[in-house]
Structure formats: structure tokens, C-alpha cells
Write a protein that holds these residues in place. Sequence first.
Motif, mmCIF file in Angstrom:
data_model
loop_
_atom_site.group_PDB
_atom_site.id
_atom_site.type_symbol
_atom_site.label_atom_id
_atom_site.label_comp_id
_atom_site.label_asym_id
_atom_site.label_seq_id
_atom_site.Cartn_x
_atom_site.Cartn_y
_atom_site.Cartn_z
ATOM 1 N N ILE A 148 15.192 0.784 1.319
ATOM 2 C CA ILE A 148 15.744 1.610 1.901
ATOM 3 C C ILE A 148 15.277 2.568 2.318
ATOM 4 O O ILE A 148 14.399 3.269 1.432
ATOM 5 C CB ILE A 148 17.269 2.226 0.968
ATOM 6 N N CYS A 149 15.421 2.229 3.105
ATOM 7 C CA CYS A 149 14.155 3.107 4.427
ATOM 8 C C CYS A 149 12.394 3.597 3.947
ATOM 9 O O CYS A 149 11.761 3.662 3.867
ATOM 10 C CB CYS A 149 15.044 4.308 5.231
ATOM 11 N N GLU A 150 12.946 5.240 3.413
ATOM 12 C CA GLU A 150 11.893 6.105 2.359
ATOM 13 C C GLU A 150 11.631 5.716 1.750
ATOM 14 O O GLU A 150 10.241 5.365 1.444
ATOM 15 C CB GLU A 150 12.163 7.042 2.225
ATOM 16 N N ASP A 151 12.118 4.469 0.568
ATOM 17 C CA ASP A 151 11.667 3.910 -0.170
ATOM 18 C C ASP A 151 10.094 3.122 0.291
ATOM 19 O O ASP A 151 9.219 2.487 -1.101
ATOM 20 C CB ASP A 151 12.400 2.329 -0.627
ATOM 21 N N LEU A 152 9.751 2.815 1.854
ATOM 22 C CA LEU A 152 8.270 1.509 1.396
ATOM 23 C C LEU A 152 7.643 3.248 2.354
ATOM 24 O O LEU A 152 6.705 2.496 2.207
ATOM 25 C CB LEU A 152 8.984 0.594 3.028
ATOM 26 N N TRP A 153 8.086 4.479 2.300
ATOM 27 C CA TRP A 153 6.592 5.662 3.357
ATOM 28 C C TRP A 153 5.873 6.235 2.034
ATOM 29 O O TRP A 153 5.990 7.146 2.218
ATOM 30 C CB TRP A 153 7.773 5.938 3.619
ATOM 31 N N ASN A 154 5.438 5.585 0.651
ATOM 32 C CA ASN A 154 5.019 6.621 0.098
ATOM 33 C C ASN A 154 3.265 5.892 -0.756
ATOM 34 O O ASN A 154 3.595 5.379 -1.674
ATOM 35 C CB ASN A 154 6.018 6.954 -1.377
ATOM 36 N N ASP A 155 3.055 4.593 -0.040
ATOM 37 C CA ASP A 155 2.302 3.616 -0.336
ATOM 38 C C ASP A 155 0.872 4.573 -0.991
ATOM 39 O O ASP A 155 0.079 4.809 0.043
ATOM 40 C CB ASP A 155 2.029 2.420 0.104
ATOM 41 N N SER A 156 0.595 4.514 -2.125
ATOM 42 C CA SER A 156 -1.414 5.821 -2.717
ATOM 43 C C SER A 156 -1.824 5.181 -1.043
ATOM 44 O O SER A 156 -2.884 6.016 -1.690
ATOM 45 C CB SER A 156 -1.123 5.658 -4.114
ATOM 46 N N GLN A 157 -2.589 3.735 -1.285
ATOM 47 C CA GLN A 157 -3.375 3.342 -0.375
ATOM 48 C C GLN A 157 -3.091 3.734 1.027
ATOM 49 O O GLN A 157 -4.599 3.980 1.557
ATOM 50 C CB GLN A 157 -3.846 1.889 -0.487
ATOM 51 N N PHE A 158 -1.856 3.983 1.493
ATOM 52 C CA PHE A 158 -1.918 4.073 3.155
ATOM 53 C C PHE A 158 -2.038 5.708 3.323
ATOM 54 O O PHE A 158 -2.416 5.380 4.364
ATOM 55 C CB PHE A 158 -0.200 3.509 3.173
ATOM 56 N N TRP A 159 -1.152 6.758 2.486
ATOM 57 C CA TRP A 159 -1.039 7.513 2.590
ATOM 58 C C TRP A 159 -1.965 8.711 1.827
ATOM 59 O O TRP A 159 -1.915 8.258 0.549
ATOM 60 C CB TRP A 159 0.083 7.949 2.451
ATOM 61 N N GLU A 160 -2.658 9.572 2.746
ATOM 62 C CA GLU A 160 -3.514 10.235 1.942
ATOM 63 C C GLU A 160 -3.119 11.368 1.020
ATOM 64 O O GLU A 160 -3.751 11.537 0.399
ATOM 65 C CB GLU A 160 -4.611 11.634 2.852
ATOM 66 N N GLN A 161 -2.210 11.941 1.075
ATOM 67 C CA GLN A 161 -1.245 12.590 0.496
ATOM 68 C C GLN A 161 0.137 12.115 0.657
ATOM 69 O O GLN A 161 1.108 11.679 1.332
ATOM 70 C CB GLN A 161 -0.934 13.730 1.127
ATOM 71 N N ARG A 162 0.841 11.666 -0.680
ATOM 72 C CA ARG A 162 2.814 11.694 -0.920
ATOM 73 C C ARG A 162 3.422 12.543 -1.441
ATOM 74 O O ARG A 162 2.669 12.548 -1.975
ATOM 75 C CB ARG A 162 2.142 10.451 -2.055
ATOM 76 N N ARG A 163 4.382 12.224 -1.083
ATOM 77 C CA ARG A 163 5.484 13.252 -0.978
ATOM 78 C C ARG A 163 6.449 12.805 -2.315
ATOM 79 O O ARG A 163 6.896 13.991 -2.574
ATOM 80 C CB ARG A 163 6.758 12.959 0.215
ATOM 81 N N TYR A 164 6.454 11.970 -2.780
ATOM 82 C CA TYR A 164 6.988 11.458 -3.754
ATOM 83 C C TYR A 164 6.143 10.795 -5.061
ATOM 84 O O TYR A 164 4.956 10.572 -4.929
ATOM 85 C CB TYR A 164 7.869 10.421 -3.595
ATOM 86 N N PRO A 165 6.481 11.271 -6.788
ATOM 87 C CA PRO A 165 5.483 10.867 -7.185
ATOM 88 C C PRO A 165 5.600 9.211 -7.699
ATOM 89 O O PRO A 165 4.721 8.751 -8.145
ATOM 90 C CB PRO A 165 5.916 11.834 -9.182
ATOM 91 N N GLY A 166 6.938 9.104 -7.264
ATOM 92 C CA GLY A 166 6.870 7.261 -7.650
ATOM 93 C C GLY A 166 6.610 6.346 -6.298
ATOM 94 O O GLY A 166 7.105 6.588 -5.525
ATOM 95 N N ASP A 167 6.783 5.272 -6.324
ATOM 96 C CA ASP A 167 7.084 3.805 -5.203
ATOM 97 C C ASP A 167 7.489 2.755 -5.794
ATOM 98 O O ASP A 167 6.846 2.267 -6.468
ATOM 99 C CB ASP A 167 5.109 3.327 -4.907
ATOM 100 N N PRO A 168 8.698 3.476 -4.548
ATOM 101 C CA PRO A 168 9.657 1.891 -5.177
ATOM 102 C C PRO A 168 8.357 1.038 -4.892
ATOM 103 O O PRO A 168 9.109 -0.508 -5.629
ATOM 104 C CB PRO A 168 10.344 1.890 -4.489
#
Length: 553
Positions: A148-168
Amino acid sequence: MRIALLQTDPTVGDLPGNAALIAEGVRAAAAQGADLCLTPELALLGYPPRDLLLVPSFVQAAEARLTELARELAALPPVLVGTAWPTPGAPGRPLYNGAALLRAGRVQTRFPKTLLPTYDVFDEDRYFEPGPGPGCFELDGRRVAVTICEDLWNDSQFWEQRRYPGDPMGAVATLGADVVVNLSASPFTLGKQQVRQKMLGHLAAKYRVPVLYANQVGGADDLVFAGRSMAFGPDGALLARARAFEPDLLVVDLGAGGAPPAPGRVEADDFAPESEAWRALVLGTRDYARKCGFTRVLLGLSGGIDSALTAAVAAAALGPDNVLGVLMPSPWSSPGSVDDSLALGRSLGIETMTLPIAPLMAAFDAALAPAFAGAAPDVTEENIQARIRGNLLMALSNKRRALLLTTGNKSELAVGYCTIYGDMSGGLAVISDVPKTLVFRLCRWLNASQGREVIPAPIITKPPSAELRPGQKDEDSLPPYDVLDPILEGLVERRQSPDEVAARGFDPAQVRRVAALVAGAEFKRRQAAPGLKITDRAFGTGWRMPLASRLRT
């Protein structure tokens, strides 16, 4: 396997209407041979439902409507419906946000959202409990992973700084998924689409799996959703993209028997900021009026570029026959401003009306003369003019049952160059997230794109003025807009301190003055009409500054 992305324009709270949109989409998708249908996030409730989620009867009604929808679609392909449902009584928030799989006439299973955004306009942690992670279901021998939506927005290789510790998405790899689907309600902002496409393509290539993304379209209060639902192949290449700023149905063929996905329809699009901003403003204005029950709008025409752009947006959104432009000249209005407003009305094909305010100004002067005895004229008299105009416009709004559009731009709203109960009166601030320099660019772009002077040239070339006193110019009170707007971009959108903005080459004293104006105008913005968000940081639901504060940032 053929998966249909149902790019719908729901109305928040309209459970019957939203269910009908979903059912209509599923039937159309079935006619195109779809094996699975996918709606946007919370498509049954409308996004964002905000505190409607705190009303138990609304959540119960949504559950009942979901069950009815499952029965209605029993003979059609399964569909993943974006909805909310109660958590099972454990400690935490009362609801899940997620997808319900409707198959064979019943709600077969549910997939809760994992990452709950709380930045900018989002406040999902207020309502929802996070799910444990993505889930899968089997369809025609393939494993479909649901996000669901935000679940895709936390990849460590794409974002310099992630908002969440986990990546669905990392968990998806362990599920053996053959395809990843994503139900989304991702708001539009200028330039975001290119980032979104790169991110989704990166994820598809990283996990060597097709990624399909169904996004909401339409306006919802201050937010605009551009649609542009997409599919990416396991190599990260864009397979298909739906239309921008309008509902659509996109069927994606993922192939059979090990065959690669088939290239699909990729709608032509224009990512130029002027084109995107124009289409977002038109859609946002149309949907705000329609969803609030208005078919007609009105606005004040001053002969300036802000009211001209607002009128052009209104005419495109609701049709020229449903727009009234009101001229309210004062003794300080130049003949050119009146002539330019009338020329604009003829160019747009809208109705115009002239209500001179000199007699009303004289009446106010006479009534206040005893109270103002011995005091020199100042901004008070200027504000009275604006408030006279606001009263006239609100009276016409009441009488005609038409939505009053305010015409102030983002630069003015930022520094308080506007009058409460005057030019700020209205029900929708169409261009309140459009900086003045972009207003000029939009008007020039509109004329070029239409091959004619939609906005008369004198409106674009004249120096900006409120015309509340003889010879007044905006630059009497403010820095030139080509200086002011970059300063505001640093202070507002980049969240920089005055010293950081000044370090980019601006006069430190001027930056500090602008920062003080921004902070001092907070009480005005708190009372402004809702405006359409098109930038990364607008003065709307995502702006939460204190009123009583001594910090000047």
C-alpha cells in the motif's frame, strides 16, 4: 495474467458512489480480459478521509458496503479494494489501512499497510495501526504480493535518508512473489512524477519482479492526485502508464507460461512545470467545486495577473458560462485595469459585472470620520477598500449560490500582502500555492500553448499593483518578485534559516525582513480559504506553524 489498474476519482465519504466507480471499473476490465483488478488506496472511502475515520458508524458502513460490493462482483474477476477496517481489539490504533481481496462473492483476505506516513499532509499514525508486512495470495499459479502506497517508498539504495527502519519491499523478496501490486493515493506536486517513475523502476529491477501501481486521480480538499498509474517490467522498464489528471482504466498483460510482460499503453504526457501546474489547478478547482456541490463560481477581476490566471483556470475547470468576473473599480483604479479586465472577460467568454466602490468608500469615510479625527490616512483606508470588495463578492456568492474564488498567490500569502475579510474572502484559494514568478510563467505558457492571447498582453507586462492608493506598486512594500520568490523558497520549502538563505547571495537584512513577514502573517494564513497544493510545501494541511511564537525562521 492481465491486471487492470482502476484509476478512479473517488469522493471522500461517498461510499455508494465510490463503490459504483469500482464496480464500473471491474466490469470494464472484465470486458478487456482482466484476471485481477486493483483500486487506489482507500478507494472505497475516498482519500484522505481524515477524521471521518474516528466516526464508528462510517467505518461500519464501509464494511457493509464492502460486503455488498463483493456480492455484486461475484461473477467477475477478483479485485483488491482499498479500504479501512477495525483492528482485532489489540492495543494500538483502532483501524488498519489496506487492501481487501474480493473473490467469489466474499471478502477473502485482507492486507494491511505497513508504513504509515506522518510528514507533510499525512497523519496516518493518528488513525491506523501498522501491519506486520506485505502478504501474498495465489492467482492462476502466480504469487501476488500486495503493498500500500508508502510501503514502496523506503528503499535504502534509492533514498539517501530513509524515514523508517524497515523496508516492506525487502520482505517481498522472501515471499517468492511473481508480481508486486501497490494501491496508492500519492498526491501531486511539481516534478514528483519523474522521481516516482525512477523509484518504481528501480524497485522492479532490483527485485527482478513486475511492479504495478494504481494511483488515485482527482481533487480532495487541498490535495490533487494526478493518476498516472503505471506498470514496470522485471528489468525496470516502463511497460504502461495511464492518463494524467483524469480517470482511466489501464490493463497490463504480464504474459503467460514464462513469457515476458507485453509492452502496454504509455500515455503521452508533459512534465513541464507550467503544463503540470495548469492541469493540476484546473482539476483541483473542478473537483473542489463539484464535490462541494457548486456548479458556478465567481471572482473579483482587478486587471492584475493573479485574478486573470484564476479566471482562466475557472473557465477551463467549469466552463466559461459558469464563471462571473466582478470589476469593482475605486477612484485609484487605472482606466487600463478596467479595460484589461473587460478584455480578459471577452477573451475567456465569461460574464462580467461592474460595481464601482467609490460611493461605499465615501460612506465608510463619513461614518468613521469622528473616530479617525486627527489620524492621518494609512493602510487602514486601504484595507477598507479590500473589505468593501470582499463584502460585495460574498453577497454575490450568497445570492447566486456560486463559489467565491480568491485570487492571491503564494508570495503574497507568505508575507501577508493580503487583507483578512477582504481579498482573502472566499471558499477556495486557487493559486495560493503558486509563487508570483510562476504566475507570470503560467500566463505566458497559456498564451503560447493556445496560440493566442488568452491573457491580454497588458495584464502580463504591467507592474504588479494592488491599486489601493495613487501610483501604488507592489515593490513599494516588497522586494522584486524575482528576488522575493527565491528567498521564500529557501525559507518555506527548503526550511532554511535566514542565515542559510543569505549565504546563497541575498542581502541579509532583506532576508531577515522577509522571514519576519512570513512569521507575522501566520494569523492570516490560519484564516485563509483552503488552497490547492502543487508544491512540496504549501500553506495548507501540511503547514503547522504556531501562531504565538517569537522564533523567526
